[in-house]
Design a protein around this motif. Structure first.
Motif, mmCIF file in Angstrom:
data_model
loop_
_atom_site.group_PDB
_atom_site.id
_atom_site.type_symbol
_atom_site.label_atom_id
_atom_site.label_comp_id
_atom_site.label_asym_id
_atom_site.label_seq_id
_atom_site.Cartn_x
_atom_site.Cartn_y
_atom_site.Cartn_z
ATOM 1 N N GLY A 119 0.836 -1.192 0.000
ATOM 2 C CA GLY A 119 0.000 0.000 0.000
ATOM 3 C C GLY A 119 0.870 1.240 0.000
ATOM 4 N N THR A 120 0.515 2.233 0.825
ATOM 5 C CA THR A 120 1.347 3.439 0.941
ATOM 6 C C THR A 120 2.772 3.043 1.298
ATOM 7 N N CYS A 121 2.897 2.184 2.285
ATOM 8 C CA CYS A 121 4.161 1.492 2.559
ATOM 9 C C CYS A 121 3.968 0.038 2.182
ATOM 10 N N ILE A 122 5.064 -0.669 1.985
ATOM 11 C CA ILE A 122 4.972 -2.107 1.799
ATOM 12 C C ILE A 122 5.529 -2.758 3.058
ATOM 13 N N THR A 123 4.713 -3.622 3.659
ATOM 14 C CA THR A 123 5.133 -4.291 4.881
ATOM 15 C C THR A 123 5.233 -5.791 4.645
ATOM 16 N N TYR A 124 6.177 -6.397 5.325
ATOM 17 C CA TYR A 124 6.398 -7.839 5.284
ATOM 18 C C TYR A 124 6.243 -8.352 6.713
ATOM 19 N N ASP A 125 5.389 -9.352 6.910
ATOM 20 C CA ASP A 125 5.161 -9.900 8.241
ATOM 21 C C ASP A 125 5.250 -11.422 8.188
ATOM 22 N N PHE A 126 6.087 -11.980 9.063
ATOM 23 C CA PHE A 126 6.340 -13.419 9.037
ATOM 24 C C PHE A 126 5.841 -14.083 10.314
ATOM 25 N N ILE A 127 5.015 -15.116 10.124
ATOM 26 C CA ILE A 127 4.495 -15.916 11.231
ATOM 27 C C ILE A 127 4.898 -17.366 10.962
ATOM 28 N N ASP A 128 5.632 -17.980 11.877
ATOM 29 C CA ASP A 128 6.120 -19.331 11.597
ATOM 30 C C ASP A 128 5.030 -20.382 11.833
ATOM 31 N N GLU A 129 5.349 -21.627 11.513
ATOM 32 C CA GLU A 129 4.362 -22.711 11.570
ATOM 33 C C GLU A 129 3.907 -23.029 12.987
ATOM 34 N N ASN A 130 4.637 -22.499 13.986
ATOM 35 C CA ASN A 130 4.241 -22.668 15.390
ATOM 36 C C ASN A 130 3.490 -21.453 15.913
ATOM 37 N N ASP A 131 3.044 -20.598 15.008
ATOM 38 C CA ASP A 131 2.242 -19.405 15.329
ATOM 39 C C ASP A 131 3.001 -18.373 16.147
ATOM 40 N N ASN A 132 4.300 -18.254 15.875
ATOM 41 C CA ASN A 132 5.103 -17.182 16.453
ATOM 42 C C ASN A 132 5.253 -16.064 15.427
ATOM 43 N N TYR A 133 4.892 -14.839 15.825
ATOM 44 C CA TYR A 133 5.132 -13.689 14.947
ATOM 45 C C TYR A 133 6.570 -13.227 15.196
ATOM 46 N N LEU A 134 7.409 -13.285 14.149
ATOM 47 C CA LEU A 134 8.833 -13.000 14.321
ATOM 48 C C LEU A 134 9.239 -11.603 13.857
ATOM 49 N N GLY A 135 8.419 -10.959 13.005
ATOM 50 C CA GLY A 135 8.776 -9.629 12.507
ATOM 51 C C GLY A 135 8.697 -9.580 10.997
ATOM 52 N N GLY A 136 9.489 -8.692 10.403
ATOM 53 C CA GLY A 136 9.454 -8.554 8.948
ATOM 54 C C GLY A 136 10.226 -7.345 8.483
ATOM 55 N N ALA A 137 9.589 -6.526 7.659
ATOM 56 C CA ALA A 137 10.270 -5.355 7.097
ATOM 57 C C ALA A 137 9.225 -4.316 6.681
ATOM 58 N N ILE A 138 9.693 -3.066 6.557
ATOM 59 C CA ILE A 138 8.855 -1.963 6.070
ATOM 60 C C ILE A 138 9.681 -1.161 5.070
ATOM 61 N N SER A 139 9.080 -0.859 3.914
ATOM 62 C CA SER A 139 9.760 -0.002 2.942
ATOM 63 C C SER A 139 8.726 0.846 2.211
ATOM 64 N N PRO A 140 9.159 1.853 1.443
ATOM 65 C CA PRO A 140 8.200 2.738 0.759
ATOM 66 C C PRO A 140 7.413 1.997 -0.319
ATOM 67 N N GLY A 141 6.138 2.344 -0.446
ATOM 68 C CA GLY A 141 5.314 1.806 -1.519
ATOM 69 C C GLY A 141 5.587 2.542 -2.823
ATOM 70 N N LEU A 142 4.848 2.168 -3.870
ATOM 71 C CA LEU A 142 5.073 2.758 -5.196
ATOM 72 C C LEU A 142 4.927 4.272 -5.184
ATOM 73 N N ARG A 143 3.843 4.777 -4.614
ATOM 74 C CA ARG A 143 3.596 6.217 -4.635
ATOM 75 C C ARG A 143 4.680 6.974 -3.895
ATOM 76 N N LEU A 144 5.115 6.459 -2.750
ATOM 77 C CA LEU A 144 6.163 7.121 -1.983
ATOM 78 C C LEU A 144 7.485 7.161 -2.745
ATOM 79 N N ARG A 145 7.755 6.147 -3.534
ATOM 80 C CA ARG A 145 9.009 6.113 -4.301
ATOM 81 C C ARG A 145 9.000 7.183 -5.396
ATOM 82 N N TYR A 146 7.871 7.324 -6.067
ATOM 83 C CA TYR A 146 7.757 8.397 -7.058
ATOM 84 C C TYR A 146 7.899 9.768 -6.389
ATOM 85 N N GLU A 147 7.233 9.943 -5.265
ATOM 86 C CA GLU A 147 7.269 11.238 -4.584
ATOM 87 C C GLU A 147 8.659 11.559 -4.060
#
Length: 243
Positions: A119-147
């Motif tokens: 979306g506005t930002c692109i987020t990555y979220d990882f949940i392992d097979e044991n249902d642990n949320y470990l984290g991910g990443a955040i970076s600019p979305g398409l519109r933010l990159r153009y701007e």
């Protein structure tokens, strides 16, 4: 019936659910909020609950104005979720990311899951097979990159999204489109490759405003659903009520 609302950084998305079935989706601007909710409730008069996940700047009072008509619920970090939050700073994890992680956990049990929200930002979220949320990443979305290219340089123009004609841009405009769009796609494929190399039994869920565009261009096999957050909001609300 349940009315779910996702307040994003740019726009508001909403959907009416009858149990797990989507009856209708809506997208509107923030300044239209109260007017649109009134119209939705007039059309779906059997709605009993309004469920909100918000990362945008909308005051709670705008939703609480409808308390006489239905039950209003706001998801917070204090709610019960179907995963263990192992983020180092759990209180800073966006509610939208928690709802996405919850939906992935409930809909795809006993798998390693990577949720990509473009979306506005692109987020990555990882949940392992044991249902642990470990984290991910955040970076600019398409519109933010153009701007960013326009706002932080002296002469580069502000362009709107356009599919590049070739990976070799033969003009400044085409070079920008190639850099922004292809860079966006390469980034996502690179992240997916990294996760796939380290985890088996793996599913990728792609959602957000740019999901349809990306689904056609990523080399990796994915599950694409632009309404995954709203569906996850409904599923998480039902999960919470079962606890």
């Amino acid at each position: 019936m349940i009315l779910t609302i996702d307040v994003g950084n740019t726009r508001i998305k909403a959907a009416v659910f009858e149990e797990s079935t989507v009856l209708e989706n809506f997208v509107f601007e923030k300044n239209e909020l109260e007017e649109k909710i009134k119209k939705i409730l007039k059309k779906f008069s059997n709605c009993s609950d309004l469920v909100v996940a918000s990362v945008g700047k909308i005051e709670k009072e705008s939703f609480l104005a409808f308390e006489k008509e239905l039950n209003v619920h706001f998801f917070t970090h204090e709610d019960v979720f179907p995963f263990v939050n192992k983020y180092a700073t759990p209180k800073t994890l966006g509610i939208d990311r928690m709802i996405l992680a919850s939906g992935a956990t409930l809909q795809f049990p006993k798998q390693n899951r990577l949720v990509i929200d473009a979306g506005t930002c692109i987020t990555y979220d990882f949940i392992d097979e044991n249902d642990n949320y470990l984290g991910g990443a955040i970076s600019p979305g398409l519109r933010l990159r153009y701007e960013a290219l326009h706002n932080y340089t002296a002469k580069l123009p502000l362009l709107t999204f356009e599919t590049p004609e070739h990976y070799i841009g033969n003009s400044t405009k085409q070079a920008i489109h190639s850099g922004v769009v292809n860079g966006f796609v390469y980034e996502i494929d690179g992240f997916i490759d990294e996760y796939r190399a380290n985890f088996s039994n793996f599913i990728i869920i792609l959602t957000g405003g740019d999901a349809v565009f990306l689904a056609k261009r990523l080399k990796n096999t994915i599950f694409a659903n632009s309404n995954f957050l709203l569906e996850s909001l409904n599923q998480t609300f039902q999960y919470k009520n079962r606890q």
